[in-house]
Enzyme design. Structure first.
Site, short mmCIF file in Angstrom:
data_model
loop_
_atom_site.label_atom_id
_atom_site.label_comp_id
_atom_site.label_asym_id
_atom_site.label_seq_id
_atom_site.Cartn_x
_atom_site.Cartn_y
_atom_site.Cartn_z
N LYS A 145 0.91 -1.68 0.06
CA LYS A 145 -0.46 -0.02 0.48
C LYS A 145 0.94 1.11 0.23
O LYS A 145 1.84 1.03 0.98
CB LYS A 145 -0.80 0.04 1.09
CG LYS A 145 -1.97 1.30 1.01
CD LYS A 145 -3.16 1.57 2.66
CE LYS A 145 -2.41 1.47 3.76
NZ LYS A 145 -1.74 2.73 4.08
N GLU A 172 -9.64 7.22 3.57
CA GLU A 172 -10.02 8.08 4.85
C GLU A 172 -10.64 9.26 4.94
O GLU A 172 -9.46 10.19 4.29
CB GLU A 172 -8.31 8.02 5.29
CG GLU A 172 -8.08 7.90 6.68
CD GLU A 172 -7.09 7.69 7.20
OE1 GLU A 172 -6.11 7.07 6.94
OE2 GLU A 172 -6.63 8.17 8.39
O1 KIV Z 1 -1.17 3.05 8.59
C1 KIV Z 1 -2.71 2.13 7.91
O2 KIV Z 1 -2.80 1.29 9.66
C2 KIV Z 1 -3.35 2.33 7.55
C3 KIV Z 1 -4.71 2.41 7.59
C4 KIV Z 1 -5.18 3.18 8.67
C5 KIV Z 1 -5.64 2.84 6.21
O3 KIV Z 1 -3.33 3.14 6.49
#
Ligand code: KIV
Length: 327
Positions: free
Chosen positions: A156, A225
Protein backbone atom coordinates in the site's frame (compact mmCIF):
# COMPACT_ATOMS: atom_id res chain seq x y z
CA UNK A 1 17.81 -45.07 23.32
CA UNK A 2 19.29 -41.66 22.53
CA UNK A 3 16.26 -40.59 20.47
CA UNK A 4 13.91 -41.80 23.26
CA UNK A 5 15.71 -39.62 25.74
CA UNK A 6 14.90 -36.55 23.66
CA UNK A 7 11.16 -37.14 23.76
CA UNK A 8 9.28 -35.30 26.54
CA UNK A 9 6.74 -38.12 26.84
CA UNK A 10 9.44 -40.67 27.55
CA UNK A 11 11.12 -38.48 30.14
CA UNK A 12 7.84 -37.79 31.93
CA UNK A 13 6.89 -41.46 31.91
CA UNK A 14 10.13 -42.26 33.68
CA UNK A 15 9.26 -40.13 36.68
CA UNK A 16 5.47 -39.94 36.75
CA UNK A 17 3.27 -42.15 38.91
CA UNK A 18 1.00 -44.63 37.13
CA UNK A 19 -2.08 -42.35 37.44
CA UNK A 20 -0.13 -39.46 35.91
CA UNK A 21 0.98 -41.73 33.10
CA UNK A 22 -2.67 -42.00 31.98
CA UNK A 23 -2.81 -38.27 31.23
CA UNK A 24 -2.54 -37.53 27.49
CA UNK A 25 0.96 -36.17 27.26
CA UNK A 26 1.70 -36.18 23.56
CA UNK A 27 1.26 -32.42 23.26
CA UNK A 28 2.78 -31.60 26.63
CA UNK A 29 4.84 -28.41 26.44
CA UNK A 30 7.94 -28.16 28.54
CA UNK A 31 8.78 -24.55 28.08
CA UNK A 32 7.07 -21.18 27.64
CA UNK A 33 9.09 -20.94 24.42
CA UNK A 34 6.67 -23.00 22.38
CA UNK A 35 5.48 -21.80 18.97
CA UNK A 36 2.25 -19.79 19.03
CA UNK A 37 0.95 -20.92 15.69
CA UNK A 38 -1.76 -23.38 14.87
CA UNK A 39 -3.22 -24.32 11.55
CA UNK A 40 -6.88 -24.03 12.50
CA UNK A 41 -7.69 -22.07 9.36
CA UNK A 42 -9.38 -24.25 6.81
CA UNK A 43 -10.69 -21.57 4.46
CA UNK A 44 -9.25 -21.13 1.01
CA UNK A 45 -6.61 -18.39 0.94
CA UNK A 46 -7.98 -15.02 -0.18
CA UNK A 47 -6.40 -13.86 -3.42
CA UNK A 48 -6.77 -10.76 -5.54
CA UNK A 49 -9.46 -12.70 -7.46
CA UNK A 50 -11.41 -13.34 -4.24
CA UNK A 51 -11.36 -9.61 -3.55
CA UNK A 52 -12.62 -8.83 -7.04
CA UNK A 53 -15.33 -11.44 -6.65
CA UNK A 54 -16.49 -9.97 -3.30
CA UNK A 55 -16.58 -6.56 -4.96
CA UNK A 56 -18.63 -7.85 -7.91
CA UNK A 57 -21.08 -9.49 -5.50
CA UNK A 58 -21.32 -6.21 -3.58
CA UNK A 59 -20.22 -8.05 -0.43
CA UNK A 60 -18.31 -5.74 1.93
CA UNK A 61 -14.57 -6.43 2.08
CA UNK A 62 -13.24 -6.73 5.64
CA UNK A 63 -9.79 -5.31 6.38
CA UNK A 64 -7.94 -4.93 9.68
CA UNK A 65 -4.38 -4.04 10.60
CA UNK A 66 -2.01 -6.43 12.31
CA UNK A 67 1.53 -5.67 13.35
CA UNK A 68 2.84 -8.93 14.77
CA UNK A 69 2.23 -12.67 14.85
CA UNK A 70 -0.50 -12.79 17.54
CA UNK A 71 -2.53 -9.90 16.12
CA UNK A 72 -2.35 -11.41 12.62
CA UNK A 73 -3.16 -14.86 13.95
CA UNK A 74 -6.37 -13.74 15.64
CA UNK A 75 -7.44 -11.61 12.67
CA UNK A 76 -6.85 -14.50 10.30
CA UNK A 77 -8.85 -16.88 12.49
CA UNK A 78 -11.67 -14.33 12.67
CA UNK A 79 -11.91 -14.62 8.89
CA UNK A 80 -10.80 -11.16 7.78
CA UNK A 81 -10.44 -10.83 4.01
CA UNK A 82 -7.35 -8.60 4.12
CA UNK A 83 -4.73 -8.07 6.83
CA UNK A 84 -2.82 -4.82 6.47
CA UNK A 85 0.56 -4.19 8.06
CA UNK A 86 -0.11 -0.46 8.16
CA UNK A 87 2.47 2.12 9.06
CA UNK A 88 0.21 2.91 12.03
CA UNK A 89 2.77 0.43 13.39
CA UNK A 90 4.81 3.53 14.23
CA UNK A 91 2.32 4.75 16.84
CA UNK A 92 0.41 1.72 18.05
CA UNK A 93 3.25 -0.81 18.20
CA UNK A 94 6.43 1.26 18.41
CA UNK A 95 5.26 4.23 20.48
CA UNK A 96 6.35 6.86 17.95
CA UNK A 97 4.51 10.16 17.56
CA UNK A 98 3.62 9.71 13.90
CA UNK A 99 4.28 7.55 10.86
CA UNK A 100 7.15 9.65 9.51
CA UNK A 101 9.65 7.92 11.82
CA UNK A 102 9.11 4.27 10.91
CA UNK A 103 11.70 2.72 8.58
CA UNK A 104 11.33 0.34 5.67
CA UNK A 105 13.43 -2.28 7.51
CA UNK A 106 11.09 -2.03 10.51
CA UNK A 107 8.01 -2.41 8.31
CA UNK A 108 9.58 -5.47 6.68
CA UNK A 109 10.33 -7.07 10.05
CA UNK A 110 6.69 -6.72 11.10
CA UNK A 111 5.41 -7.87 7.70
CA UNK A 112 7.40 -11.09 8.18
CA UNK A 113 5.74 -11.82 11.52
CA UNK A 114 2.28 -11.10 10.12
CA UNK A 115 2.90 -13.21 7.02
CA UNK A 116 3.98 -16.18 9.17
CA UNK A 117 0.66 -16.09 11.03
CA UNK A 118 -1.62 -15.52 8.07
CA UNK A 119 -2.88 -18.60 6.28
CA UNK A 120 -6.20 -17.35 4.90
CA UNK A 121 -6.31 -13.57 4.55
CA UNK A 122 -4.66 -11.56 1.75
CA UNK A 123 -1.73 -9.64 3.23
CA UNK A 124 -0.71 -6.07 2.38
CA UNK A 125 2.32 -4.15 3.67
CA UNK A 126 2.57 -0.35 3.79
CA UNK A 127 5.45 1.50 2.15
CA UNK A 128 6.60 3.96 4.82
CA UNK A 129 7.35 7.61 4.19
CA UNK A 130 10.67 8.08 2.42
CA UNK A 131 10.68 4.68 0.77
CA UNK A 132 8.76 5.54 -2.41
CA UNK A 133 8.37 9.27 -3.14
CA UNK A 134 11.73 9.96 -4.82
CA UNK A 135 11.02 8.05 -8.02
CA UNK A 136 8.93 5.15 -9.35
CA UNK A 137 12.21 3.17 -9.41
CA UNK A 138 12.79 3.79 -5.72
CA UNK A 139 9.19 2.77 -5.03
CA UNK A 140 9.52 -0.43 -7.04
CA UNK A 141 12.75 -1.35 -5.24
CA UNK A 142 11.02 -0.83 -1.87
CA UNK A 143 7.92 -2.75 -2.98
CA UNK A 144 10.07 -5.69 -4.09
CA UNK A 145 11.76 -5.78 -0.67
CA UNK A 146 8.39 -5.77 1.11
CA UNK A 147 7.23 -8.72 -1.02
CA UNK A 148 10.50 -10.72 -1.10
CA UNK A 149 11.61 -10.12 2.49
CA UNK A 150 8.33 -9.21 4.20
CA UNK A 151 6.50 -12.14 2.52
CA UNK A 152 3.23 -10.22 2.12
CA UNK A 153 1.22 -10.35 -1.10
CA UNK A 154 0.73 -6.66 -1.94
CA UNK A 155 1.85 -3.19 -0.94
CA UNK A 156 0.00 0.00 0.00
CA UNK A 157 1.16 3.53 -0.62
CA UNK A 158 -0.33 6.95 -0.01
CA UNK A 159 -1.15 9.48 -2.71
CA UNK A 160 -3.49 10.01 -5.67
CA UNK A 161 -2.87 11.53 -9.09
CA UNK A 162 0.75 12.42 -8.24
CA UNK A 163 1.49 8.79 -7.38
CA UNK A 164 -0.15 7.31 -10.50
CA UNK A 165 3.16 6.74 -12.39
CA UNK A 166 4.57 5.06 -9.28
CA UNK A 167 1.54 2.79 -8.93
CA UNK A 168 1.81 1.93 -12.65
CA UNK A 169 5.49 1.08 -12.24
CA UNK A 170 4.85 -1.27 -9.29
CA UNK A 171 1.79 -2.97 -10.76
CA UNK A 172 3.69 -3.28 -14.06
CA UNK A 173 6.20 -5.44 -12.18
CA UNK A 174 3.41 -7.74 -11.03
CA UNK A 175 3.00 -6.42 -7.49
CA UNK A 176 -0.59 -5.60 -6.47
CA UNK A 177 -1.00 -2.08 -5.10
CA UNK A 178 -3.59 -0.87 -2.61
CA UNK A 179 -3.78 2.91 -3.01
CA UNK A 180 -4.61 5.30 -0.13
CA UNK A 181 -6.38 8.61 -0.86
CA UNK A 182 -8.38 11.25 1.02
CA UNK A 183 -6.53 11.94 4.26
CA UNK A 184 -2.99 10.68 3.76
CA UNK A 185 -1.41 10.69 7.24
CA UNK A 186 2.17 10.63 5.95
CA UNK A 187 1.48 14.12 4.51
CA UNK A 188 -0.12 15.50 7.67
CA UNK A 189 2.32 18.43 7.81
CA UNK A 190 1.41 19.50 4.28
CA UNK A 191 -2.31 19.02 4.96
CA UNK A 192 -2.17 21.15 8.12
CA UNK A 193 -2.86 18.13 10.37
CA UNK A 194 -5.30 15.25 10.26
CA UNK A 195 -8.06 17.04 8.38
CA UNK A 196 -11.14 15.59 6.73
CA UNK A 197 -10.73 15.79 2.93
CA UNK A 198 -13.32 16.39 0.19
CA UNK A 199 -15.58 18.68 2.18
CA UNK A 200 -15.95 21.30 -0.55
CA UNK A 201 -16.79 21.03 -4.26
CA UNK A 202 -13.20 21.57 -5.33
CA UNK A 203 -11.69 19.31 -2.70
CA UNK A 204 -14.25 16.57 -3.46
CA UNK A 205 -13.49 16.88 -7.20
CA UNK A 206 -9.77 16.54 -6.46
CA UNK A 207 -10.57 13.44 -4.45
CA UNK A 208 -12.54 12.01 -7.41
CA UNK A 209 -9.60 12.73 -9.73
CA UNK A 210 -7.25 10.95 -7.33
CA UNK A 211 -9.56 7.94 -7.20
CA UNK A 212 -9.80 7.73 -11.00
CA UNK A 213 -6.04 8.17 -11.37
CA UNK A 214 -5.09 5.36 -8.98
CA UNK A 215 -7.65 3.11 -10.65
CA UNK A 216 -6.25 3.94 -14.09
CA UNK A 217 -2.72 3.26 -12.81
CA UNK A 218 -3.70 -0.29 -11.87
CA UNK A 219 -4.39 -0.23 -8.11
CA UNK A 220 -6.55 -3.23 -7.20
CA UNK A 221 -8.41 -1.16 -4.56
CA UNK A 222 -7.99 2.08 -2.67
CA UNK A 223 -8.21 3.04 0.97
CA UNK A 224 -10.39 6.13 1.39
CA UNK A 225 -9.64 7.92 4.65
CA UNK A 226 -11.59 10.70 6.36
CA UNK A 227 -13.91 11.81 3.59
CA UNK A 228 -17.61 12.72 4.02
CA UNK A 229 -19.75 9.61 3.59
CA UNK A 230 -21.78 11.07 0.70
CA UNK A 231 -18.63 11.92 -1.26
CA UNK A 232 -17.06 8.51 -0.62
CA UNK A 233 -20.27 6.77 -1.70
CA UNK A 234 -20.63 8.74 -4.93
CA UNK A 235 -16.97 8.25 -5.84
CA UNK A 236 -17.24 4.53 -5.02
CA UNK A 237 -20.07 4.33 -7.56
CA UNK A 238 -17.89 6.02 -10.20
CA UNK A 239 -15.09 3.47 -9.79
CA UNK A 240 -14.63 -0.08 -11.00
CA UNK A 241 -12.24 -1.01 -8.16
CA UNK A 242 -13.23 -1.40 -4.48
CA UNK A 243 -12.93 1.44 -1.98
CA UNK A 244 -11.90 0.49 1.56
CA UNK A 245 -13.21 3.15 3.89
CA UNK A 246 -11.86 4.41 7.18
CA UNK A 247 -13.86 7.36 8.43
CA UNK A 248 -15.64 7.43 5.06
CA UNK A 249 -19.07 5.98 5.87
CA UNK A 250 -20.96 2.91 4.88
CA UNK A 251 -21.08 3.44 1.13
CA UNK A 252 -17.56 2.14 0.51
CA UNK A 253 -16.89 -1.36 -0.81
CA UNK A 254 -15.24 -2.41 2.45
CA UNK A 255 -13.93 -1.09 5.77
CA UNK A 256 -10.57 -1.01 7.52
CA UNK A 257 -9.76 -0.28 11.16
CA UNK A 258 -6.55 -0.28 13.17
CA UNK A 259 -6.78 -3.41 15.34
CA UNK A 260 -5.42 -1.82 18.52
CA UNK A 261 -8.11 0.88 18.23
CA UNK A 262 -11.10 -1.37 17.59
CA UNK A 263 -10.03 -3.81 20.33
CA UNK A 264 -9.76 -1.00 22.87
CA UNK A 265 -6.18 -2.03 23.59
CA UNK A 266 -5.01 1.35 24.88
CA UNK A 267 -5.13 3.22 28.18
CA UNK A 268 -8.09 5.42 29.12
CA UNK A 269 -7.89 9.01 27.93
CA UNK A 270 -6.19 8.33 24.60
CA UNK A 271 -7.59 10.38 21.70
CA UNK A 272 -9.68 8.31 19.31
CA UNK A 273 -10.93 9.55 15.94
CA UNK A 274 -14.72 9.84 15.63
CA UNK A 275 -15.01 6.94 13.20
CA UNK A 276 -13.44 4.33 15.50
CA UNK A 277 -15.88 1.99 17.19
CA UNK A 278 -14.47 0.11 20.19
CA UNK A 279 -15.60 -3.48 19.68
CA UNK A 280 -13.73 -4.69 22.78
CA UNK A 281 -11.88 -3.60 25.89
CA UNK A 282 -8.62 -5.51 25.72
CA UNK A 283 -6.70 -2.96 27.80
CA UNK A 284 -9.05 -3.42 30.77
CA UNK A 285 -8.92 -7.21 30.56
CA UNK A 286 -5.09 -7.20 30.21
CA UNK A 287 -4.73 -4.83 33.15
CA UNK A 288 -7.04 -6.95 35.30
CA UNK A 289 -5.14 -10.15 34.46
CA UNK A 290 -1.67 -8.67 35.00
CA UNK A 291 -2.70 -7.09 38.31
CA UNK A 292 -4.11 -10.43 39.47
CA UNK A 293 -0.87 -12.17 38.43
CA UNK A 294 1.16 -9.60 40.37
CA UNK A 295 -1.01 -10.06 43.47
CA UNK A 296 -0.85 -13.86 43.30
CA UNK A 297 2.94 -13.84 42.94
CA UNK A 298 3.26 -11.46 45.90
CA UNK A 299 0.96 -13.64 48.03
CA UNK A 300 2.52 -16.92 46.77
CA UNK A 301 -0.92 -18.08 45.58
CA UNK A 302 0.70 -18.62 42.19
CA UNK A 303 2.17 -21.00 41.13
CA UNK A 304 -0.12 -23.62 42.71
CA UNK A 305 0.79 -27.33 42.74
CA UNK A 306 -1.05 -27.89 39.44
CA UNK A 307 1.38 -25.49 37.74
CA UNK A 308 4.44 -27.55 38.70
CA UNK A 309 6.04 -30.66 37.20
CA UNK A 310 5.58 -33.94 39.08
CA UNK A 311 8.32 -36.18 40.44
CA UNK A 312 7.94 -39.38 42.45
CA UNK A 313 8.39 -39.16 46.21
CA UNK A 314 11.16 -41.79 46.02
CA UNK A 315 13.09 -39.88 43.37
CA UNK A 316 12.91 -36.70 45.40
CA UNK A 317 13.99 -38.46 48.61
CA UNK A 318 16.88 -39.96 46.70
CA UNK A 319 17.87 -36.49 45.46
CA UNK A 320 17.51 -34.94 48.97
CA UNK A 321 19.75 -37.67 50.36
CA UNK A 322 22.35 -36.98 47.66
CA UNK A 323 22.31 -33.30 48.62
CA UNK A 324 22.73 -34.18 52.28
CA UNK A 325 25.61 -36.59 51.47
CA UNK A 326 27.46 -33.73 49.80
CA UNK A 327 27.48 -31.65 53.01
O1 KIV B 1 -1.33 2.64 8.62
C1 KIV B 1 -2.48 2.16 8.68
O2 KIV B 1 -2.81 1.40 9.58
C2 KIV B 1 -3.41 2.55 7.64
C3 KIV B 1 -4.84 2.21 7.82
C4 KIV B 1 -5.43 3.03 8.88
C5 KIV B 1 -5.58 2.30 6.55
O3 KIV B 1 -3.01 3.17 6.69
Amino acid sequence: MASQMLRPRTILSTFATSSQRLTPLVNARWSSHSPLGTTLTTRKPVTINTIQSLYRKNEPITVITAHDFPSAHVADHAGMDIILVGDSLAMVAMGMDDTSEVLLDEMILHCKSVARATKGAFTVGDLPMGSYEISPEQALASAIRVIKEGRVKAIKLEGGKDMAPTIAKITGAGIPVLAHIGLTPQRQNALGGFRVQGKTRSSALRFLEDALAVQEAGAFATVVEAVPAEVAELVTKKLSIPTIGIGAGNGCSGQVLVQVDMLGNFPPGRFLPKFVKKFGNVWEESLRAIEQYKDEVKSRAYPAPEHTYPMTKEAFEDFAKAVKDRE
